[in-house]
Design a protein around this motif. Structure first.
Motif, PDB file in Angstrom:
ATOM      1  N   TYR A 168      89.633  -5.206 -19.725  1.00 44.17           N
ATOM      2  CA  TYR A 168      89.333  -4.445 -20.941  1.00 44.17           C
ATOM      3  C   TYR A 168      90.167  -3.165 -20.993  1.00 44.17           C
ATOM      4  O   TYR A 168      90.600  -2.677 -19.960  1.00 44.17           O
ATOM      5  CB  TYR A 168      87.869  -3.994 -20.987  1.00 44.17           C
ATOM      6  CG  TYR A 168      86.877  -5.059 -20.660  1.00 44.17           C
ATOM      7  CD1 TYR A 168      86.431  -5.957 -21.635  1.00 44.17           C
ATOM      8  CD2 TYR A 168      86.357  -5.168 -19.373  1.00 44.17           C
ATOM      9  CE1 TYR A 168      85.512  -6.949 -21.323  1.00 44.17           C
ATOM     10  CE2 TYR A 168      85.440  -6.149 -19.052  1.00 44.17           C
ATOM     11  CZ  TYR A 168      85.023  -7.036 -20.033  1.00 44.17           C
ATOM     12  OH  TYR A 168      84.107  -8.015 -19.717  1.00 44.17           O
ATOM     13  N   VAL A 169      90.336  -2.627 -22.203  1.00 44.98           N
ATOM     14  CA  VAL A 169      90.881  -1.282 -22.355  1.00 44.98           C
ATOM     15  C   VAL A 169      89.853  -0.458 -23.130  1.00 44.98           C
ATOM     16  O   VAL A 169      89.365  -0.894 -24.181  1.00 44.98           O
ATOM     17  CB  VAL A 169      92.230  -1.284 -23.102  1.00 44.98           C
ATOM     18  CG1 VAL A 169      92.783   0.130 -23.213  1.00 44.98           C
ATOM     19  CG2 VAL A 169      93.234  -2.194 -22.401  1.00 44.98           C
ATOM     20  N   CYS A 170      89.493   0.717 -22.600  1.00 45.59           N
ATOM     21  CA  CYS A 170      88.522   1.596 -23.256  1.00 45.59           C
ATOM     22  C   CYS A 170      89.151   2.978 -23.403  1.00 45.59           C
ATOM     23  O   CYS A 170      90.000   3.372 -22.608  1.00 45.59           O
ATOM     24  CB  CYS A 170      87.261   1.736 -22.407  1.00 45.59           C
ATOM     25  SG  CYS A 170      86.419   0.170 -22.097  1.00 45.59           S
ATOM     26  N   ASP A 171      88.730   3.719 -24.429  1.00 45.21           N
ATOM     27  CA  ASP A 171      89.269   5.072 -24.613  1.00 45.21           C
ATOM     28  C   ASP A 171      88.989   5.940 -23.387  1.00 45.21           C
ATOM     29  O   ASP A 171      89.845   6.670 -22.913  1.00 45.21           O
ATOM     30  CB  ASP A 171      88.658   5.710 -25.859  1.00 45.21           C
ATOM     31  CG  ASP A 171      89.187   5.046 -27.117  1.00 45.21           C
ATOM     32  OD1 ASP A 171      90.369   4.650 -27.126  1.00 45.21           O
ATOM     33  OD2 ASP A 171      88.408   4.889 -28.074  1.00 45.21           O
ATOM     34  N   SER A 172      87.763   5.887 -22.924  1.00 47.02           N
ATOM     35  CA  SER A 172      87.397   6.678 -21.742  1.00 47.02           C
ATOM     36  C   SER A 172      86.162   6.057 -21.123  1.00 47.02           C
ATOM     37  O   SER A 172      85.635   5.068 -21.636  1.00 47.02           O
ATOM     38  CB  SER A 172      87.111   8.132 -22.134  1.00 47.02           C
ATOM     39  OG  SER A 172      85.837   8.195 -22.758  1.00 47.02           O
ATOM     40  N   ALA A 173      85.693   6.651 -20.030  1.00 54.31           N
ATOM     41  CA  ALA A 173      84.478   6.165 -19.384  1.00 54.31           C
ATOM     42  C   ALA A 173      83.240   6.903 -19.902  1.00 54.31           C
ATOM     43  O   ALA A 173      82.162   6.789 -19.348  1.00 54.31           O
ATOM     44  CB  ALA A 173      84.599   6.328 -17.870  1.00 54.31           C
ATOM     45  N   VAL A 174      83.415   7.648 -20.990  1.00 53.87           N
ATOM     46  CA  VAL A 174      82.303   8.430 -21.541  1.00 53.87           C
ATOM     47  C   VAL A 174      81.391   7.537 -22.389  1.00 53.87           C
ATOM     48  O   VAL A 174      81.876   6.747 -23.193  1.00 53.87           O
ATOM     49  CB  VAL A 174      82.843   9.598 -22.394  1.00 53.87           C
ATOM     50  CG1 VAL A 174      81.697  10.308 -23.122  1.00 53.87           C
ATOM     51  CG2 VAL A 174      83.635  10.567 -21.526  1.00 53.87           C
ATOM     52  N   ILE A 175      80.098   7.652 -22.153  1.00 49.87           N
ATOM     53  CA  ILE A 175      79.108   6.984 -23.016  1.00 49.87           C
ATOM     54  C   ILE A 175      78.334   8.080 -23.743  1.00 49.87           C
ATOM     55  O   ILE A 175      77.723   8.938 -23.112  1.00 49.87           O
ATOM     56  CB  ILE A 175      78.144   6.112 -22.183  1.00 49.87           C
ATOM     57  CG1 ILE A 175      78.923   4.942 -21.563  1.00 49.87           C
ATOM     58  CG2 ILE A 175      76.996   5.592 -23.044  1.00 49.87           C
ATOM     59  CD1 ILE A 175      78.084   4.055 -20.646  1.00 49.87           C
ATOM     60  N   GLU A 176      78.401   8.057 -25.056  1.00 50.57           N
ATOM     61  CA  GLU A 176      77.699   9.085 -25.841  1.00 50.57           C
ATOM     62  C   GLU A 176      76.191   8.881 -25.707  1.00 50.57           C
ATOM     63  O   GLU A 176      75.724   7.752 -25.598  1.00 50.57           O
ATOM     64  CB  GLU A 176      78.086   8.973 -27.325  1.00 50.57           C
ATOM     65  CG  GLU A 176      79.569   9.096 -27.605  1.00 50.57           C
ATOM     66  CD  GLU A 176      80.133  10.480 -27.283  1.00 50.57           C
ATOM     67  OE1 GLU A 176      79.342  11.444 -27.251  1.00 50.57           O
ATOM     68  OE2 GLU A 176      81.345  10.588 -27.038  1.00 50.57           O
ATOM     69  N   PRO A 177      75.416   9.991 -25.750  1.00 49.91           N
ATOM     70  CA  PRO A 177      73.956   9.873 -25.615  1.00 49.91           C
ATOM     71  C   PRO A 177      73.381   9.085 -26.803  1.00 49.91           C
ATOM     72  O   PRO A 177      73.983   9.020 -27.854  1.00 49.91           O
ATOM     73  CB  PRO A 177      73.458  11.317 -25.631  1.00 49.91           C
ATOM     74  CG  PRO A 177      74.666  12.181 -25.464  1.00 49.91           C
ATOM     75  CD  PRO A 177      75.854  11.386 -25.948  1.00 49.91           C
TER      76      PRO A 177
END
Lengths: 285, 285, 285, 285
Positions: B276-285
């Motif tokens: 996969y490619v993701c923008d970042s490892a951040v998950i918004e609350p």
């Protein structure tokens, strides 16, 4: 260089990993006297495994070779080949109707098929219809036309981006007392250099090969530690450095790639230092 | 390039391996919002581990860095560093009164000392009395005088043949938004090239780094399979190819080394393909 | 290995090219007896030139070294250094008010200044104001702080794209009987690897070094052919392969880098074959 | 990226060196409009030469190719090929009754035969009788059986130490709009890596190729200086870096290997900077 007797070394370990070529066999067949080594190990209850960078034949076929020569104790489960790492890799990949293209013999494709993959030799690939090809494997240096199929592989990998694995890191292998042949790992190096891409390689000296064998040893000797295992090999750059790095003790034998005359200079110039040096892996009765 | 949301990807896995730099932190500190990712993972009961090619500080110190910034869940046992592989390597070696010479800070020698080894910085080595030196470790790019101590290392290794380990495969690291610095792995490359010798290197993309983390994951999730683990990294040549080869699924994030603008071309030209490619490892609350 | 007397070899040539280190001098000074070689060559009217991968000092200073030791015939015009190739390179470049930044001593910047260029040591470069810097030169391994200035060089070359030259291809050099030091060519390799860029390198074995000397020989011996010149060197990988490729005859001497004990094995394993092997370049009176 | 018109650039030079493939021709034949470039140069009295890493055909045959397509001004004396450097190399070697073995077509052996050498294709070599073989040349990727003759070459060079030359440094070449083929330089790399030996290579970017052309230009334009010559090429790593290093001015054209889309990024990432960038070498009437 002063060497130790293999018997005096091996008796202190709880398991033994053997390289195949140059240790157990050579171009003429089994190394004379090696049968007695296995008798000794069995008498002492020390389990052993054969680790080989060979992806041209299945573990069953590799084992048959020893069986036919009277080494009946080398059963299929004793064999750990780099082809098996390729197989493990593909086992986790979806068999989604797409195929793995390969360079090699039909026999070498066994590893992919056992992993549930469809396979297609590069000669049967249509470069204008790559929809059903999903990845590529370098398996064996035989079974294809080098004049055509190396270029075809290069162009396949330029036309479609895909995962590429190399099931044998060796770049050459001996064919008789005097001569060598380019191994599939050497051809993969050539293709990698021309494409500027990075392939996934399996085989010694990589840790995964030793891990595969270690996991099997742990089934036979629960809780065995790495430094309770002896890796026996004839090549500093694969068997010895790989074993050292994985935390095994290592014995360099002088019956293959590394000759008595230059063992010492090779150890010094490479900086790869085996725990022991032995003339061979033969134990006299 | 089209990316997937990290939440949609990570929720399907039973454990997660994170690279540190470019994924969890950067030159300014913690990547904003990453704290919530760990809250999410804990709420789902998905264990996670941090895999870092860092041998300059102990796992305790590395963990402290996160603790101070409020990421209290990143405890020492969550940290897997390449320095720990070096430590494991030396644990099996006899503490025979001889010392391991090293390039690095006193802090970086922690890993060797924890393994029960005596250590001596290269600056304190007497080239005319090498009897008590048994091996050498490249640990950190700081803590020594490059003008003198690199040459001294080279001459030490020419005068006495010994096992040499490199506790960090990286050749450089970012020091701020614009600048990089030579890492100890780069200096080891220079020395290796000049000597023509072969050192033992620890760190991603090598399988042993992933194995260390996998063994820890198996203690938390018994019988977890490799493809039930997601490796999250910002660098194709270490995190992604290493994860792919070990049989993990991989997510490339674009918050570090690989930028949104050139992620696609880097994937195509390298032939290293993340799951996969993701923008970042951040998950918004 | 059987060697030929240097006198019996050299008398058949119309000009001689000498490598400096390991042939005419070593760590202790002039090689004993080499003065007589030059007397012999002069008595026979055979002109000679010294080809050196040295960019740390000017031809004048290099010549002075021999003059002080009584070799008065080695005048400045006999010296061909890799620094001179760097100088030739910059001579054709516009002196447009911009400067060449460099790693090295002030002395080593002589070559650039003679070519009409402004120079600035890397330590004086302001990374936030690169407008007036147009190119970069690796000149000498001394005269700067390795801890700071190697990183600064890397970041300079990341911030602004410019032509980079390396005025010495050697990666190390001997400092005394037992020890070596990293040469500027080795540091350039490190920087090149980290940047992934390609620098312009000057020095043996490159053809331009031999061309420079050949052009000078043609002024002394009009119409001299390449195979009427003997290249004398102690290193297979620079002097001998470079001379062979340029069409010179070559004599390997065993007074430096290549030792009598392993000359034969080095020739066989490298595949670099000198026309002759001599013990040294000394001709007895 | 902003480009300059080729006419505005070339008119300032006293001679022009052209790369062939990607500049004057491509897979479909002559690049359209290039004939007018030569008319322009002739009208201005600017001599020109074609520098090609091609050792598969003689200068006569290479010239014929242009003649047949109407470029009658490209006569044999305008062609400088890497094969000619190989020829020059062998011209100085004694034709002592022994033969040069080779990989390539019979046509490619022309260069060796013109140099007065006996030749023998590797397929005709008897590995048990190497007395009459004195050296080896890699000439062309066609004219032999890759499955057999690459291995045979390796074993020949293992059995007898001899000088080995590679008459073309290129590792691949385009065969049509989409596909490439391994060049003889690529096969030489493979053999060199397996043997651990060092071959003598001829062709751009090496200085000798530019020297050969420069010597010819000096016959047409006495006392011409290097920076009065423009090198026109489509490849940064051969034409441009080689020309830059030799002291020529360089024009990168975007009609071949380097595409308009990525010229800028290739220049920045490689650090190889042409004096000019032009769309093509075509001058409109």
């Amino acid at each position: 260089m002063r060497t130790k007797s293999f018997r005096s070394v091996v008796k202190n370990y709880r398991a033994v990993f053997f390289d195949a070529f140059g240790v157990l066999k050579n171009h003429s067949g089994l190394i004379e006297g090696v049968g007695n080594t296995f008798k000794y190990l069995e008498s002492k209850g020390i389990p052993y495994y054969v680790l080989t960078n060979d992806s041209s034949r299945s573990p069953q076929e590799l084992s048959n070779w020893y069986q036919k020569r009277g080494l009946t104790s080398i059963t299929t489960d004793k064999i750990l080949s780099s082809g098996m790492l390729a197989m493990e890799f593909f086992k986790t990949k979806l068999a989604n109707g797409k195929a793995v293209a390969y360079l090699g013999t039909k026999d070498s494709a066994h590893y992919l098929e056992t992993a549930g993959q469809k396979t297609v030799p590069i000669s049967d690939v249509d470069l204008n219809d790559l929809e059903h090809i999903k990845s590529f494997a370098f398996l064996d240096d035989e079974g294809f036309d080098w004049n055509k199929d190396i270029d075809k592989t290069i162009n396949l990998l330029r036309h479609k981006n895909m995962t590429v694995i190399v099931a044998n890191t060796d770049i050459n292998y001996p064919v008789n007392k005097n001569d060598i042949s380019v191994a599939i790992g050497g051809l993969a190096d050539l293709v990698e250099q021309i494409l500027g891409k990075k392939f996934i390689r399996f085989g010694k000296p990589d840790a995964q090969m030793f891990l595969l064998a270690y996991e099997r040893a742990m089934m036979d000797v629960p809780n065995i530690k790495r430094n309770e295992i002896l890796m026996v090999g004839d090549t500093l750059y694969t068997d010895i450095i790989g074993g050292n790095k994985f935390g095994l003790d290592t014995a360099l034998v002088l019956s293959g790639n590394t000759l008595p005359d230059n063992a010492n200079i090779k150890i010094i110039s490479s900086g790869i230092i085996p725990t022991y040096v032995c003339d061979s892996a033969v134990i006299e009765p």
